[in-house]
Design a protein around this motif. Structure first.
Motif, PDB file in Angstrom:
ATOM      1  N   GLY A   1     -57.436  42.871-158.311  1.00 42.77           N
ATOM      2  CA  GLY A   1     -56.866  44.359-157.729  1.00 42.77           C
ATOM      3  C   GLY A   1     -56.917  45.392-158.630  1.00 42.77           C
ATOM      4  O   GLY A   1     -56.212  46.410-158.103  1.00 42.77           O
TER       5      GLY A   1
ATOM      6  N   ALA B   1     -53.784  39.345-156.251  1.00 38.13           N
ATOM      7  CA  ALA B   1     -53.500  40.780-155.691  1.00 38.13           C
ATOM      8  C   ALA B   1     -53.727  40.575-154.218  1.00 38.13           C
ATOM      9  O   ALA B   1     -54.561  41.362-153.629  1.00 38.13           O
TER      10      ALA B   1
ATOM     11  N   ASP C   1     -51.946  41.661-151.808  1.00 38.10           N
ATOM     12  CA  ASP C   1     -51.787  42.790-150.981  1.00 38.10           C
ATOM     13  C   ASP C   1     -52.954  43.808-150.708  1.00 38.10           C
ATOM     14  O   ASP C   1     -53.032  44.589-150.067  1.00 38.10           O
ATOM     15  N   LYS C   2     -54.023  43.466-151.796  1.00 37.03           N
ATOM     16  CA  LYS C   2     -55.036  44.224-151.857  1.00 37.03           C
ATOM     17  C   LYS C   2     -56.330  43.527-151.386  1.00 37.03           C
ATOM     18  O   LYS C   2     -57.457  44.031-151.233  1.00 37.03           O
ATOM     19  N   CYS C   3     -56.136  42.159-151.114  1.00 42.24           N
ATOM     20  CA  CYS C   3     -57.465  41.412-150.650  1.00 42.24           C
ATOM     21  C   CYS C   3     -57.745  41.727-149.083  1.00 42.24           C
ATOM     22  O   CYS C   3     -58.947  41.650-148.942  1.00 42.24           O
TER      23      CYS C   3
ATOM     24  N   CYS D   1     -61.544  42.292-151.779  1.00 40.62           N
ATOM     25  CA  CYS D   1     -60.547  42.792-153.082  1.00 40.62           C
ATOM     26  C   CYS D   1     -61.435  43.158-154.287  1.00 40.62           C
ATOM     27  O   CYS D   1     -60.638  43.885-155.095  1.00 40.62           O
TER      28      CYS D   1
END
Length: 151
Positions: free
Chosen positions: A46, A124, A126-128, A150
């Motif tokens: 991320g 990461a 939350d960003k995948c 991501c």
């Protein structure tokens, strides 16, 4: 397990024994060939810069059947590492040779240590863009694969 925890366990046991997750044991004539600090600086998928530091123990089956590591000897090696390397109370990562050098977390059960398999995971999440349920199901599969969303 942290360095302070292994030291407490070593004060209570008569022998240093490591069990593998499959129920087998590291041969009793193993050697601890390294006690050190491993620092890892990296960027996750991320884009976050991360720094990790662990205490590293490397176990080696030397086929040297005449020697057996005693708890006090390992305590002395740890004390020297703390003094010379400035080793802090870090989490312990154990390296042990099977098909290749594996990295393990360290646990303790009854009167012996247990090598616990480490698993890769996306840092990461939350960003995948991968749903949390799917991440839980695929803890051995990193999200940063082609098409993973991501990277």
């Amino acid at each position: 397990m942290k360095l302070s925890e292994i030291k407490e366990h070593l004060k209570q046991v008569e022998t240093v024994t490591f069990e593998l997750e499959n129920g087998g044991f590291v041969p009793e004539h193993f050697h601890v060939t390294e006690v050190g600090i491993i620092s890892k600086n990296f960027i996750d998928c991320g884009g976050t810069v991360r720094n990790e530091k662990v205490a590293n123990f490397q176990l080696w089956d030397a086929n040297d059947f005449d020697h057996r590591l005693k708890p006090q000897k390992l305590l002395n090696i740890i004390a020297l590492s703390e003094k010379v390397l400035g080793m802090e109370d870090l989490e312990i990562e154990v390296e042990y040779q099977s098909e290749t050098i594996g990295k393990y977390e360290l646990g303790f059960k009854e009167n012996h240590f247990v090598l616990l398999s480490k698993q890769a995971n996306c840092l990461a999440q939350d960003k995948c863009g991968i749903p949390a349920e799917q991440l839980k199901e695929n803890t051995k599969t990193a999200c940063c694969t082609p098409g993973g969303g991501c990277c």
